[in-house]
Design an enzyme around this catalytic site. Sequence first.
Site, mmCIF file in Angstrom:
data_model
loop_
_atom_site.group_PDB
_atom_site.id
_atom_site.type_symbol
_atom_site.label_atom_id
_atom_site.label_comp_id
_atom_site.label_asym_id
_atom_site.label_seq_id
_atom_site.Cartn_x
_atom_site.Cartn_y
_atom_site.Cartn_z
ATOM 1 N N ARG A 17 -17.429 77.100 56.201
ATOM 2 C CA ARG A 17 -17.753 78.236 56.759
ATOM 3 C C ARG A 17 -17.060 79.661 55.957
ATOM 4 O O ARG A 17 -17.789 80.411 55.630
ATOM 5 C CB ARG A 17 -17.895 78.435 58.236
ATOM 6 C CG ARG A 17 -18.991 77.527 58.841
ATOM 7 C CD ARG A 17 -18.737 77.432 60.431
ATOM 8 N NE ARG A 17 -17.478 77.128 60.892
ATOM 9 C CZ ARG A 17 -16.691 77.473 62.041
ATOM 10 N NH1 ARG A 17 -17.642 78.324 62.833
ATOM 11 N NH2 ARG A 17 -15.525 77.101 62.105
ATOM 12 N N ASN A 35 -21.671 76.366 62.317
ATOM 13 C CA ASN A 35 -21.723 75.055 62.513
ATOM 14 C C ASN A 35 -22.821 74.354 63.677
ATOM 15 O O ASN A 35 -23.302 75.329 64.319
ATOM 16 C CB ASN A 35 -20.197 74.589 63.319
ATOM 17 C CG ASN A 35 -19.311 74.349 62.186
ATOM 18 O OD1 ASN A 35 -19.618 74.231 60.914
ATOM 19 N ND2 ASN A 35 -18.093 74.477 62.662
#
Length: 744
Positions: A17, A35
Amino acid sequence: MPKTIRITGIVQGVGFRPFIHRLATELKLNGYVRNLGGSEVEIYVEEDDIDLFLELIMRRKPPPARIDEITVLSSRSIGIKGFHIMESGREMKKPSMIPPDFGICEDCLREALNKGDRRYEYAFNSCAWCGPRYSMMFTVPYDRDNTSMRDFPLCDNCLSEYNDPGNLRRFHAEGISCPQCGPVLWLEDERGRVITERPIETAAELIDSGKVVAVKGIGGYHIAALATDDEVVSELRKRKNRPQKPFALMALDLNVASSIVEIEGVEKLLTGPERPIILLKKKRSRVSDLVAPGLNYLGVMLPYSALHYLLLEKTKDKFLIMTSGNLRDLPMCRDEESARRELRGIVDYFLHHNRRIVNRVDDSVLRITNGRITMIRRGRGYAPMWFELPSKLDRPVVALGAELQNAGAIAFDDKVIMTQFIGDTDVYENLLELDRAIKFLAGAYKVELSDALCVVDMHPEYKSRILSEGFRDVLEVQHHHAHLLSVAGERKLKKDRIVGIAVDGIGYGADGTYWGGEVLLIEGGDLRRIGGLKHQPMPGGDLATLYPVRMLIGIMSTFMTDDEICSFLKEKNLYKHLPNEMKEAELALRQARGSIRTSSLGRFLDSVSALLGICYKRTYEGEPAMKLESFAENGRLLDEIEIKGSDVLDTSYLMKSIIESDARKEDLAYTVIYQLGRGLARIALKEENEVVFLSGGAAVNSILVRGIEDELKREKVNLLLNERVPAGDGGIALGQIMAVLMRG
C-alpha cells in the site's frame, strides 16, 4: 472513466500500500488504496488512463511482493482529491495470499549493527520488507490491530516514520517498532530468576560456557548450545531424549557457514527471505561428530531475525546448535508458560520476549537430491503461500494429510492453502495443532467447513482421520496415489494418464496390503499397481520398523531355512542388536511365517543398513535408510549385483546376492540403492509415457533418484519429483486435493 483495481498475490504485509501511494502520488493520480479481508489489495483511481501506472506496479513492486492477478473494473467517480491509504475493508472480493514470515533484510540488519542508529542492537527490528507475518497474525487483513504487534503502540518516532510517505521501508509498515515501544527481552534461569541487564550478551556468555539456552524466536522456541563441544552435545542428547537425530545449526553468515559445509550454488537460497535449513555436505571442521552422527550432511541456516544474529555474533564460534524447543514428538513451544513447563530439565536458561507467537511455524528444511533442490519440511518462509490448481473445484475441500511429518490443507476454487508443518498426528497435541491450523486458514479465506468435502488417507488407523468426524462427506484416497498427485499439484498439471513411482516406508495399499515400493498407473480417478518390489514378511509389524534386524530376518526367511538364519545371525553378531537377542530372533522367525507383508522400499533399505552394520535401531523417521545413503556415497556400482524381476522386483534375490558377496560394504550399499532405482524405472518404462512422476519419503535419496533417472534417460523419458512440497507425508494433502479434482 474511473477504475477499480484489485491485486492478488502476496500484497499484504510487504509494503504494498505505501508503494502504491508513492507511485500514484508521483503520477499525480487521485484515489485510494486499501487492504481487503481476503488478503488482497484494492486500488481506486479517478483517472481513466492507467497503463503507465499498471506497468510501473509490475516493474517497481516491493522485493517480497508477489503479484498473481490484476483485475481492472470501470467505476463511478467518487470525487476524491489526492491519493490516500484508506482503512482496511473486511469484505473479500478476491482471495489473496497470507504473507509468510520473511527473514531480516540487509537494511534492518545494518541498522541493528550501527551504533549511531536508534535501533542499534534492537532484537526485533523489521520493516515493510521483512520480519514476522503469518506467525503473529490473528486474522486478515494484515493490519497491526490484527497481529500481536497490537500489544505495542507506536512511540512518537515510530509513528512519525509510519506516517511519512517519504520513508520507503516504514511508511504504513504494520510490524515496525523500536527499543522505546516494541517487545522486550529478558533472561531467566530454570528457577525463574530474571536477568534483565544485557540479556543477549549474557545468554551468549552462558552458551560459550557450556550452558543450554531456550531462545524464543519468530515461530517458536529454539534450543541453543555449542556445536563444537562433545560433552555439551552429548548432554543435550540425553536431556532431550534424542540419541541420534541430527541437530540443525545456525551460522552467523555465509563465511561462517562455508567453514563447516559446502555452500556453492545455494548462497542465494541461504540468504533469501525464506532462510530455510539446507542439508549440505560436511567439511572437516570443529563441529562435533555428535551433531549429525552417521550422516555426511549438516542442516545449516542463517539468522532470520536480529535477535538470532546478535546472539550468534557474541558467541565465540559464530555458529550454534539451533534445534526445535520441544519435548520429543510434541509441538515446538511458543509461549513462556509452555517453555517453562516442557523445557525445564532440558535447558539451563530461557531467553524470553513478550511478543505473542500466534501461529507456531517450524523452520523449513531443504536438501539437494541428485542436483535438485527438494523440500523435506515446509514451514517458515513458505507456508501458508498457496498453490494454484489446473482447474476449479466444485466445492471447498479440507485435506487431513497422512500421519507422520504431516501437514493439512484447505482448498476452494483453484487454490490450495497448505498448513505449515504440523508433525506426527499420532501425538494428540499435534492433532490439535492440525485442527487449529486448518480452522485458522478456513476462517481467513471464508471457507465454510460445514460445506466442505473432507479427504483422508485410506489407512484405517491413522489418527488424522479423527478430525474428519465433523464432516458430512468424507473421501478416502490411497496414500501413494496422493503422493504422486502431489507432484502434479505443485506444477499445476492435470493429466489424464500418469505413470509414477512411489517409494516410502509404509502406506496402506489399495489391495489391503502394505505398499512402499510401487509403480502405479493413474488414469482419471482410477489407480492401478503395475509393478514394484516383492512383498516381504515384516515380523512383529511396527517392531520390524524399530529394529531393522527383524525385517532382515523376515526377508531371509524367504530363501533360507530357520537353522541357516540362526547360524548367520550368530556368525555376524546381528542377534545382539535385538532387545532379547536370540530369543527375539527365534520369535521373529516364527512371526515371519504369518506376518503382514510389505513392498516397502524403506523397510528393505533398513534391513540392508542392519546387514551392513550401519544402523540397527531406528530412533527417528528414516534413520537406517538415511545413514545407508550417506555410507553409500563413498561406494561404486558393482555390475555383478543385479535385481531380477519383470513386473515384481525380486528383493529376496537381491538380499541373497548381498549376503554372498565379499565386495566392499560401501560398494554394496551404493549398488543396492542404485539398482533398486533402475529396476523401478524399467517397470515404469513399460507404460509408454513421456514423463514419469516420483514421490514418497524415499524419493529424496540421491542415489535412488540417480538410478531411476539414468534408466529413464536411455529412453529419453523425463523424471518429475517434488520440489515445492515435501516428497514425504508433508505433501500428501496437496495430492489428496488433486485426487478430488481428477475425479471431477
